[in-house]
Design an enzyme around this catalytic site. Structure first.
Site, PDB file in Angstrom:
ATOM      1  N   ASP A 176       2.253   3.775   4.626  1.00 54.70           N
ATOM      2  CA  ASP A 176       3.126   4.637   3.947  1.00 54.70           C
ATOM      3  C   ASP A 176       2.816   6.232   4.148  1.00 54.70           C
ATOM      4  OD1 ASP A 176       4.910   2.536   3.273  1.00 54.70           O
ATOM      5  OD2 ASP A 176       4.545   2.764   1.144  1.00 54.70           O
ATOM      6  N   ASP A 217       4.622  -5.091  -6.614  1.00 57.26           N
ATOM      7  CA  ASP A 217       4.737  -3.778  -6.101  1.00 57.26           C
ATOM      8  C   ASP A 217       4.486  -2.437  -7.091  1.00 57.26           C
ATOM      9  OD1 ASP A 217       5.600  -4.550  -3.655  1.00 57.26           O
ATOM     10  OD2 ASP A 217       7.530  -5.090  -4.158  1.00 57.26           O
TER      11      ASP A 217
END
Length: 705
Positions: free
Chosen positions: A417, A642
């Site tokens: 990311d 997550d």
């Protein structure tokens, strides 16, 4: 007089030894816990806790059942057939004071109930027993431990390790060659009945997953493998020390999975990760790099993750697959709390005779700059860059370069990311800072690639987000340029990387079987006037799925000057989208959004939803599934959260920089106008999420056997 003194000392020494032996003989509490029971079988755990003041070196315990019989075991060498005897493996033979060792058994009730036997042995001072999991009404037992038809292990002494081996044939399991003792793998777990494709003679230990019962050990004149000729520091004393399906770190009961204690984790191995004294700063060549490092792979099975998976209902179906090890903070490299660090995992990979291990490199300053759930410990600026390079990257590189690990192909997943955020999220202040030319993502990623490049058994794959992020034409072009230029600025230029990885921790499916062919054409009900990608779910993005995206990315990178053999990885740990709601045919609706919603297998409310979605385990790790794709891999271990579902659940004492992101809140409607779709009660990012794991297993596609 001297002789008399020597005799006196000898008697004293013998007395001391006898007292030590006596104290050790009854130093432990031995317990049997019934973890799970179903109609025909059961699963139990035996624990040995050292309550004494001296270490227990070597242990053997025994027990018997009235009617039950054992069919499988792990974490110990099991002998006998009621009564049973279990003895230590090489790596768990020592139990320090205050620590515990556990091993597991699975068996058949033989028409009776699950029994709780008494555990006896010279180390046991007292015994306890309990039943921690209620009986279920399931009509069938969980799958037996995969990949081996028996928990038996053939022992090979260290003195004969290089010259003796089992007569083997190599059988294909998802592109991986594992030695076994038969020409067909009858009853071999997931690949039951898979036929052999070649024969060979092993040069060291038999199989990293144990050998089939009844296999003998024969002498061999075969040339030794790299495993057999490695430095003495990595030679293993017997094949029983292999962390295999018959010796996976035993699982705690389901009620305690979310918080495995330090003492229970450290008992899995006597290694200490708190010291880097044996690390080497020199770079030792492991030979030329492979075109595809996954070819011929023997995948590392993380015992810590595997233990958590095994503790869950149905977890044995996935517990023996490869998952990545995340180095998500400086303290994760060499923890001081007894948990496993990088060297522990690399050493365990050697124990398993594995040659491929995935390590996620994930600690850039201003990490995860557009979200909050996985913010990192380092902030943008001189201090952050200095610490990232000196305390994190340099230490990783030093360990990777240790000659001890030259037989391992280390797959480095580079900073998930990070670079994609510089393409789409520069309106976020933290991402603006991360664009700094001196201390930002690009210069620090270049530093990482430059440090890893000289280590020829390290294969770096740079993260590229996923198709639902960089798939739009404008984003795609900008990302190819930014990420390509970032890599070209590293020491090895375009050769600094083995390739790219997409869908890390993501949910985007490999294919949309009923929609991919329409990605650049009109949908059938429109009469030719409306493009399928105009649907609200795709928002003009021409890449509906990951294979389409990574194929286009690879071609674009080759056009940008990267080697023609550049490889791609796709994280398939959570993108299966199976279950009852999986479409079985293309919709017949003439309304575009209805047509797409009824045809797509991705069941998220919006493609941007990323936190604890109700996905399913996807394709199992496998080699070269599609032209240009090196492997499908599991980067995100199934079952790890997550992000926290609420502010109250968001604090992580090990990594307090992690925060609460409303995209993980199941009650929140995000900027797209859709609900997050996140599951409730999820813990902080990276922690075990039992409900999430069960969801993934139940929703797996292809279905788990």
């Amino acid at each position: 007089m001297k002789m008399s003194l020597r005799k006196t000392l000898g008697v004293a020494s013998l007395l001391s030894l006898s007292l030590a032996a006596a104290s050790q003989a009854h130093a432990a509490v031995c317990s049997y816990t019934l973890n799970n029971e179903w109609n025909t079988g059961f699963q139990g755990t035996v624990s040995i806790t050292n309550n004494g003041t001296t270490a227990i070196n070597g242990w053997t315990v025994g027990w018997s059942y009235a009617n039950n019989r054992i069919t499988n075991s792990w974490n110990a060498t099991l002998t006998g057939n009621n009564p049973y005897s279990a003895s230590a493996l090489n790596w768990n033979s020592t139990i320090q004071p205050g620590q515990s060792v556990t091993f597991g058994v699975q068996g058949n009730k033989n028409g009776s109930t699950a029994e709780i036997p008494t555990i006896t042995g010279s180390v046991c001072s007292s015994v306890t027993s309990s039943s921690s999991v209620p009986t279920t009404s399931s009509s069938s037992a969980p799958s037996s431990t995969p990949r081996s038809s028996s928990s038996s292990v053939v022992s090979i002494s260290s003195s004969s390790q290089a010259s003796q081996c089992a007569a083997v044939s190599q059988c294909n399991w998802y592109g991986t060659l594992y030695p076994t003792c038969t020409t067909t793998v009858s009853g071999w777990g997931y690949e039951n009945g898979k036929s052999c494709i070649s024969t060979a003679t092993c040069a060291a230990q038999p199989s990293p997953f144990g050998v089939v019962a009844g296999c003998g050990v024969t002498s061999s004149s075969a040339t030794t493998s790299s495993a057999a000729t490695s430095s003495s520091s990595s030679v293993r004393s017997s094949s029983s020390s292999i962390l295999s399906s018959s010796s996976i770190a035993t699982s705690p009961s389901s009620s305690s999975v979310a918080s495995v204690s330090s003492s229970s984790v450290v008992s899995i191995s006597s290694r200490s990760s708190s010291s880097l004294s044996s690390s080497s700063s020199s770079v030792t060549s492991a030979g030329p790099r492979m075109d595809n490092p996954f070819v011929g792979a023997q995948w590392y099975i993380d015992p810590i993750w595997s233990a958590k998976a095994m503790a869950e209902t149905g977890g044995s179906k996935v517990a023996n697959y490869n998952t990545a090890v995340w180095m998500d903070r400086i303290g994760a490299i060499a923890p001081t709390d007894g948990s496993w660090g990088l060297r522990d995992h690399l050493d365990a990979a050697l124990d398993q005779n594995a040659n491929v291990i995935q390590v996620v490199v994930y600690d850039l300053p201003n990490r995860d700059c557009h979200a909050l759930a996985s913010n990192g410990e380092l902030t943008q600026g001189v201090e952050g860059t200095t610490r990232y390079r000196a305390e994190y990257v340099d230490v990783l590189a030093s360990i990777f370069a240790d000659p001890k690990y030259r037989s391992l192909r280390i797959i480095a997943i580079i900073e998930p990311d990070s670079l994609p955020n510089l393409v789409t999220n520069l309106s976020t202040p933290a991402c603006q800072q991360a664009a700094d030319a001196t201390h930002g993502y690009v210069p620090n990623t270049r530093y990482t690639l430059s440090k890893f490049y000289p280590i020829t058994n390290v294969y770096s794959y740079v993260d590229i987000g996923h198709s639902g992020w960089l798939g739009w034409t404008d984003n795609f072009g900008k990302a190819v340029t930014l990420i390509g230029d970032a890599i070209k600025g590293a020491t090895g230029g375009v050769n600094s990387v083995a390739g790219f990885v997409s869908n890390t921790s993501g949910y985007t499916p490999l294919y949309e079987p009923f929609l991919d062919s329409l990605a650049n054409s009109a949908f059938p009900g429109s009469g030719g006037g409306t493009q399928t990608r105009q649907a609200k779910f795709y928002e003009w993005n021409p890449h509906f799925s990951e294979v389409s995206f990574v194929t286009a990315w690879r071609n674009a990178m080759i056009s940008a000057g990267f080697p023609s053999n550049i490889g791609m990885l796709v994280d398939t740990s959570r993108n299966g989208w199976g279950g009852a709601n999986r479409p079985t045919a293309q919709s017949t609706s003439t309304v575009l959004d209805t047509f797409v919603d009824q045809s797509r297998i991705d069941r998220r409310a919006h493609r941007g939803n990323w936190c604890n979605q109700r996905g399913g385990v996807g394709e199992r790790p496998q080699v070269a599934p599609v032209a240009g794709i090196d492997a499908y891999v599991w980067v995100k271990p199934p079952g790890e959260s997550d992000g926290a579902a609420s502010l109250e659940l968001s604090y992580d004492p090990q990594d307090p920089a992690k925060g609460f992101d409303r995209n993980c809140d199941p009650t929140f409607t995000n900027a797209s106008g859709t609900n997050t779709g996140a599951m409730p009660n999820a813990p902080v990012a990276g922690r075990w999420f039992s409900a999430g794991f069960k969801q993934l297993v139940d929703n797996a596609y292809p279905p788990l056997e």
